[in-house]
Enzyme design. Structure first.
Site, mmCIF file in Angstrom:
data_model
loop_
_atom_site.group_PDB
_atom_site.id
_atom_site.type_symbol
_atom_site.label_atom_id
_atom_site.label_comp_id
_atom_site.label_asym_id
_atom_site.label_seq_id
_atom_site.Cartn_x
_atom_site.Cartn_y
_atom_site.Cartn_z
ATOM 1 N N ARG A 184 0.815 -1.002 -0.034
ATOM 2 C CA ARG A 184 -0.014 -0.066 -0.099
ATOM 3 C C ARG A 184 0.921 1.279 -0.093
ATOM 4 O O ARG A 184 2.173 1.247 0.425
ATOM 5 C CB ARG A 184 -0.912 0.162 1.100
ATOM 6 C CG ARG A 184 -0.272 -0.250 2.725
ATOM 7 C CD ARG A 184 -1.273 -0.128 3.617
ATOM 8 N NE ARG A 184 -1.857 1.193 3.923
ATOM 9 C CZ ARG A 184 -1.093 2.073 4.626
ATOM 10 N NH1 ARG A 184 -0.323 1.998 5.116
ATOM 11 N NH2 ARG A 184 -2.046 3.332 4.653
ATOM 12 N N ARG A 236 -3.856 9.475 3.676
ATOM 13 C CA ARG A 236 -4.599 9.917 4.592
ATOM 14 C C ARG A 236 -5.817 10.847 4.207
ATOM 15 O O ARG A 236 -5.619 11.870 3.649
ATOM 16 C CB ARG A 236 -3.968 10.415 5.816
ATOM 17 C CG ARG A 236 -3.009 9.424 6.576
ATOM 18 C CD ARG A 236 -2.477 10.016 7.769
ATOM 19 N NE ARG A 236 -1.293 9.127 8.405
ATOM 20 C CZ ARG A 236 -0.533 9.686 8.980
ATOM 21 N NH1 ARG A 236 -0.273 10.752 9.354
ATOM 22 N NH2 ARG A 236 0.550 8.840 9.325
ATOM 23 N N ARG A 267 20.531 -2.208 0.371
ATOM 24 C CA ARG A 267 20.979 -0.945 -0.348
ATOM 25 C C ARG A 267 21.540 -0.162 0.938
ATOM 26 O O ARG A 267 21.500 -0.567 2.185
ATOM 27 C CB ARG A 267 19.318 -0.193 -0.345
ATOM 28 C CG ARG A 267 18.668 -0.456 -1.646
ATOM 29 C CD ARG A 267 17.508 0.385 -1.864
ATOM 30 N NE ARG A 267 16.688 0.334 -0.857
ATOM 31 C CZ ARG A 267 16.148 1.291 -0.118
ATOM 32 N NH1 ARG A 267 16.686 2.513 -0.433
ATOM 33 N NH2 ARG A 267 15.260 1.103 0.693
ATOM 34 N N ARG A 304 16.478 13.239 0.357
ATOM 35 C CA ARG A 304 15.900 14.068 1.509
ATOM 36 C C ARG A 304 17.259 14.850 2.064
ATOM 37 O O ARG A 304 18.410 14.592 1.747
ATOM 38 C CB ARG A 304 15.094 13.377 2.409
ATOM 39 C CG ARG A 304 15.920 11.975 2.866
ATOM 40 C CD ARG A 304 15.055 11.145 3.762
ATOM 41 N NE ARG A 304 15.538 10.130 4.398
ATOM 42 C CZ ARG A 304 15.100 9.505 5.422
ATOM 43 N NH1 ARG A 304 13.701 9.717 5.895
ATOM 44 N NH2 ARG A 304 15.775 8.233 5.865
ATOM 45 N N TYR A 313 14.641 -5.491 7.869
ATOM 46 C CA TYR A 313 14.553 -4.216 8.433
ATOM 47 C C TYR A 313 13.828 -4.146 9.995
ATOM 48 O O TYR A 313 12.786 -4.588 10.148
ATOM 49 C CB TYR A 313 14.039 -3.273 7.658
ATOM 50 C CG TYR A 313 13.888 -1.694 8.158
ATOM 51 C CD1 TYR A 313 15.262 -1.120 8.237
ATOM 52 C CD2 TYR A 313 13.058 -1.269 9.084
ATOM 53 C CE1 TYR A 313 15.361 0.110 8.836
ATOM 54 C CE2 TYR A 313 13.063 -0.202 9.568
ATOM 55 C CZ TYR A 313 14.419 0.599 9.523
ATOM 56 O OH TYR A 313 14.387 1.818 9.932
ATOM 57 N N ASP A 350 13.262 -1.456 13.247
ATOM 58 C CA ASP A 350 13.231 -0.149 13.832
ATOM 59 C C ASP A 350 13.684 -0.603 15.099
ATOM 60 O O ASP A 350 13.944 -1.693 15.421
ATOM 61 C CB ASP A 350 11.872 0.723 13.936
ATOM 62 C CG ASP A 350 11.557 1.223 12.824
ATOM 63 O OD1 ASP A 350 12.483 2.047 12.315
ATOM 64 O OD2 ASP A 350 10.282 1.247 12.491
#
Ligand code: FDA
Length: 390
Positions: free
Chosen positions: A174, A178, A257, A288, A361, A363
């Site tokens: 997805r 929002r 990566r 960014r 991955y 967090d």
């Protein structure tokens, strides 16, 4: 040897295990090949300005896991920082994640949630999610061509250095949109940054008389102490380095990566007015820019008001010599990982954990949570046995 447990890697996973084991009375040695502890969460003051810089990319702490929140609060308190991200597309700045404000600004409209939903649904009708052939078609099928092309297509292409048509649709299930004005980046119950920085937090975890930390020590360098040849079979080992490296890449290299960071100290008080600005357009090479002083507005009296530190972030595929950051997870990687998991099961008294050791991955709160589970289910049992035999 005065060690009951060897932990390879001083990131959050390794240090959580080390801290729990030390607290239970084990003598723990932690080694890391880097010159500092903390793994990728390490931060340090930029020398000219004193502004705390996250050395391996911006780290924002957030969790809804009560146990993890209670545990981390033993070592640090947190500021009330709430993460928000903006995106500059076509010389105009929008709020992320794409929300009703973004949509109304983008289409120059004042849609209600239902009107915006209907518009996106109509635009998304161009392709079908089920039979989309690649990331490009799937992205359009999820959010419609205009929003996809503006905010997702080129940004993702830059992250993967691959055009959206050549990327697999599997990389997304997805895309975040929002239909209200909520632009909080994370939805977790707890969020904040360590009041006196990541390194102070990490050092407190390692600050225990039963923990010895050996930096600049590579587990695979047999000329160094605590190396693989000498240690396997001698004491239990928690290994948080790359799983494929442990087995000498016998089942092939798992692909990652990596990121390159370009840091600059600028003679302006405020460069972009916000911590993170995304650049989703194809003609800007980086993805960014981070401006670190904005992570800690409460430090405004100790940070200079005429200087700032920014970091541009570039993304690319990693070679063996690069820092592995994000698993690529191709079908070949998944096959390789299964083979490595089988080998890992046969490696007696070696426990593979963390981001690199599981090729996942994670967090920070996930790395800490999974280390607490490994402690409960595996290492604490070994600690009991060792205590009985001592
Ligand atoms: P981590 O990689 O931190 O530590 C592993 C350690 O093992 C390293 O210190 C390494 O040097 C060492 N090691 C490897 N091989 C070795 C060897 N052969 N010998 C000795 N030592 C060896 N999370 C989050 O919650 N919010 C965020 O905003 C971010 N942001 C973010 C940005 C980027 C760019 C990355 C890559 C990651 C994040 N994270 C994050 C994730 C966070 O960094 C992650 O949860 C932790 O690093 C996981 O901790 P580990 O201990 O598993 O690995």
């Amino acid at each position: 040897m005065d060690t009951d447990l060897l932990v390879v890697g001083s990131g959050f996973f390794g240090l959580t295990i080390a801290e729990r084991a030390a607290d239970a009375g084990l003598k723990v040695t932690v080694i890391d090949r880097r010159s500092h502890i903390g793994g990728n969460a390490y931060s340090e003051p930029e020398p000219k300005t004193g502004i705390e810089v996250h050395r391996y990319g911006a780290h924002l702490f957030h969790t809804s896991n009560e146990r993890v929140w209670e545990y981390v609060n033993r070592f640090t308190s947190f500021t009330n920082y709430v993460h928000r991200v903006y995106s500059t597309h076509n010389k105009q700045t929008f709020a992320l994640p794409v929300n009703l404000h973004t949509i109304n600004q983008f289409f120059n409209a004042a849609y209600t949630p239902d009107e915006a939903r209907a518009l996106v649904k109509e635009q998304a009708g161009e392709f079908n999610v089920e039979n989309a052939k690649n990331f490009y078609e799937k992205g359009i099928a999820l959010v419609g061509r205009p929003l996809f092309e503006a905010f997702f297509a080129h940004y993702t292409a830059k992250q993967w250095q691959t055009s959206p048509e050549k990327l697999s649709g599997d990389i997304v299930s997805r895309l975040p949109v929002r239909y209200n004005y909520d632009n909080r980046y994370f939805n977790d119950k707890y969020e904040g940054l360590p009041v006196d920085g990541y390194t102070a937090w990490i050092e407190r975890m390692a600050d225990h008389p039963n923990i010895t930390v050996q930096l600049n020590t590579d587990f695979f360098d047999s000329s160094q102490p605590f190396n693989k040849n000498d240690m396997v079979g001698q004491v239990p080992i928690v290994y948080t380095g790359p799983i494929d490296r442990y087995f000498d890449y016998s089942e092939g290299s798992l692909s990652w990566r990596t990121l390159d960071f370009e840091e600059e100290v600028l003679d302006v008080g405020d460069y972009q007015g916000t911590p993170v600005m995304n650049y989703p357009d194809a003609d800007v090479e980086f993805t960014r820019i981070h401006e670190f002083k904005h992570f800690h507005p409460e430090r405004k009296d100790s940070y200079p008001d005429d200087k700032t530190v920014i970091m541009r972030e570039f993304s690319r595929f990693a070679s063996h010599d690069d820092e592995p950051y994000y698993p690529v997870n191709t079908p070949e990687d998944r096959t390789g990982l299964l083979a490595y998991r089988e080998l890992a099961k046969k490696e007696e008294n070696v426990f593979f954990g963390g981001r690199l050791g599981t090729y996942q991955y994670l967090d920070m709160h996930m790395a800490i949570g999974s280390a607490l589970s490994m402690w409960d289910n595996q290492i604490s049992k070994i600690a009991e046995t060792l205590k009985v035999s001592q």
